[in-house]
Design a protein around this motif. Structure first.
Motif, PDB file in Angstrom:
ATOM      1  N   MET A 168       6.549  -5.242  28.368  1.00  0.00           N
ATOM      2  CA  MET A 168       7.782  -5.525  27.631  1.00  0.00           C
ATOM      3  C   MET A 168       8.795  -6.233  28.505  1.00  0.00           C
ATOM      4  O   MET A 168       9.454  -7.191  28.083  1.00  0.00           O
ATOM      5  CB  MET A 168       8.388  -4.218  27.106  1.00  0.00           C
ATOM      6  CG  MET A 168       7.890  -3.791  25.749  1.00  0.00           C
ATOM      7  SD  MET A 168       8.940  -2.485  25.070  1.00  0.00           S
ATOM      8  CE  MET A 168      10.484  -3.358  24.919  1.00  0.00           C
ATOM      9  N   HIS A 217      10.200  -9.885  27.633  1.00  0.00           N
ATOM     10  CA  HIS A 217      11.636 -10.076  27.446  1.00  0.00           C
ATOM     11  C   HIS A 217      12.202 -11.054  28.461  1.00  0.00           C
ATOM     12  O   HIS A 217      13.125 -11.816  28.155  1.00  0.00           O
ATOM     13  CB  HIS A 217      12.359  -8.734  27.550  1.00  0.00           C
ATOM     14  CG  HIS A 217      12.043  -7.812  26.422  1.00  0.00           C
ATOM     15  ND1 HIS A 217      12.337  -6.464  26.450  1.00  0.00           N
ATOM     16  CD2 HIS A 217      11.448  -8.042  25.222  1.00  0.00           C
ATOM     17  CE1 HIS A 217      11.941  -5.905  25.320  1.00  0.00           C
ATOM     18  NE2 HIS A 217      11.399  -6.849  24.568  1.00  0.00           N
ATOM     19  N   CYS A 224      11.330 -14.443  27.246  1.00  0.00           N
ATOM     20  CA  CYS A 224      12.234 -14.763  26.140  1.00  0.00           C
ATOM     21  C   CYS A 224      13.612 -15.140  26.675  1.00  0.00           C
ATOM     22  O   CYS A 224      14.248 -16.079  26.185  1.00  0.00           O
ATOM     23  CB  CYS A 224      12.329 -13.564  25.195  1.00  0.00           C
ATOM     24  SG  CYS A 224      13.229 -13.886  23.670  1.00  0.00           S
ATOM     25  N   CYS A 273      18.062 -10.617  24.809  1.00  0.00           N
ATOM     26  CA  CYS A 273      16.866 -10.348  25.617  1.00  0.00           C
ATOM     27  C   CYS A 273      17.216  -9.623  26.909  1.00  0.00           C
ATOM     28  O   CYS A 273      16.427  -8.820  27.414  1.00  0.00           O
ATOM     29  CB  CYS A 273      16.138 -11.655  25.928  1.00  0.00           C
ATOM     30  SG  CYS A 273      15.313 -12.375  24.495  1.00  0.00           S
ATOM     31  N   GLN A 304       9.778 -13.807  20.197  1.00  0.00           N
ATOM     32  CA  GLN A 304      10.657 -12.732  19.729  1.00  0.00           C
ATOM     33  C   GLN A 304       9.884 -11.725  18.878  1.00  0.00           C
ATOM     34  O   GLN A 304      10.091 -10.516  18.998  1.00  0.00           O
ATOM     35  CB  GLN A 304      11.809 -13.327  18.919  1.00  0.00           C
ATOM     36  CG  GLN A 304      12.798 -14.127  19.748  1.00  0.00           C
ATOM     37  CD  GLN A 304      13.785 -14.891  18.887  1.00  0.00           C
ATOM     38  OE1 GLN A 304      13.579 -15.067  17.692  1.00  0.00           O
ATOM     39  NE2 GLN A 304      14.855 -15.358  19.498  1.00  0.00           N
ATOM     40  N   CYS A 322       7.876  -9.518  21.073  1.00  0.00           N
ATOM     41  CA  CYS A 322       8.764  -8.535  21.713  1.00  0.00           C
ATOM     42  C   CYS A 322       9.078  -7.376  20.780  1.00  0.00           C
ATOM     43  O   CYS A 322       9.093  -6.210  21.202  1.00  0.00           O
ATOM     44  CB  CYS A 322      10.064  -9.218  22.166  1.00  0.00           C
ATOM     45  SG  CYS A 322       9.887 -10.323  23.580  1.00  0.00           S
ATOM     46  N   THR A 328       8.229  -3.333  21.245  1.00  0.00           N
ATOM     47  CA  THR A 328       9.368  -2.422  21.358  1.00  0.00           C
ATOM     48  C   THR A 328       9.132  -1.132  20.581  1.00  0.00           C
ATOM     49  O   THR A 328       9.490  -0.039  21.038  1.00  0.00           O
ATOM     50  CB  THR A 328      10.652  -3.100  20.846  1.00  0.00           C
ATOM     51  OG1 THR A 328      10.912  -4.275  21.618  1.00  0.00           O
ATOM     52  CG2 THR A 328      11.847  -2.161  20.951  1.00  0.00           C
TER      53      THR A 328
END
Length: 232
Positions: free
Chosen positions: A13, A17, A20, A67, A210, A213, A217
């Motif tokens: 993650m 991120h 991103c 992000c 996105q 992500c 999450t």
């Protein structure tokens, strides 16, 4: 989910991120570059979002902030940050989709705004005193010189008062000088279409990152919830 899997998920993650965040920073930088090198800022005012640099800067800034929150939430294993990141990123993705739909549905209306703004700028140029409205004059001259065009639809738009920026020769030393015959409206519209195509490709790529992500999450948040972690 054991601790090893949770650590791997957290690392993945953070990496996603960060990618991103880098994409958002690149979008901002590219938008700023377009702003500094564009020569038509004062000519298009009716429909602000059709100016690609504005859209890039605003979108990129929001993405980098959101992000960054996701990176902190994953590293600190903070449920509050993660759920806030999830909500903000989800809203941002909805806004991106809405903007795409607006540009698709109102494409012809946007072109009408574009044409009317150019005609308004040309009329201001023609009827301004020698030292008046210098910004519009400079921008219109730059457009005509760079895109090798004259007027909005052609040389006739100037009604005999053709500026030297329409001249084919460089430097222009002949009197009367030979001017470009094609209007700037079509050339600028094609240029905008090309830029929007590049911008759309970047937005689609960013949208996919996105979405990935968001997908990563949820399981991390659920793991922290089951273990009653994430609010310390």
């Amino acid at each position: 989910m054991n601790r090893t899997c949770a650590d791997c998920l957290k690392s993945l993650m953070v990496f996603l991120h960060f990618i991103c965040w880098l994409c958002g920073a690149f979008v901002v930088a590219f938008g700023e570059f377009q702003m500094m090198h564009s020569k038509y800022g004062s000519l298009i005012i009716s429909f602000w979002p059709i100016y690609p640099a504005n859209t890039l800067v605003v979108t990129g800034t929001i993405v980098t902030c959101v992000c960054y929150l996701g990176i902190l939430g994953a590293m600190r294993e903070n449920r509050c940050m993660l759920i806030t990141f999830f909500i903000l990123l989800f809203i941002l993705m909805l806004v991106e989709l809405a903007m795409a739909c607006v540009f698709f549905v109102f494409n012809r209306e946007i072109d009408t705004f574009f044409e009317k703004d150019l005609e308004r700028s040309l009329e201001i140029y023609k009827h301004s005193p020698p030292n008046g409205n210098q910004t519009i004059k400079d921008d219109f001259d730059a457009v005509q010189y760079l895109f090798k065009c004259c007027g909005v639809h052609g040389e006739a738009d100037w009604e005999g008062r053709v500026p030297i920026s329409c001249c084919i020769d460089d430097p222009c030393q002949t009197v009367p000088h030979i001017n470009w015959q094609e209007g700037c409206h079509m050339k600028l519209r094609n240029w905008f279409a090309h830029n929007f195509l590049s911008t759309a490709a970047g937005v689609v790529t960013l949208f996919i990152i996105q979405f990935i992500c968001l997908c990563f999450t949820v399981p991390l948040f659920c793991h922290l919830s089951r273990k009653r972690l994430g609010y310390q």
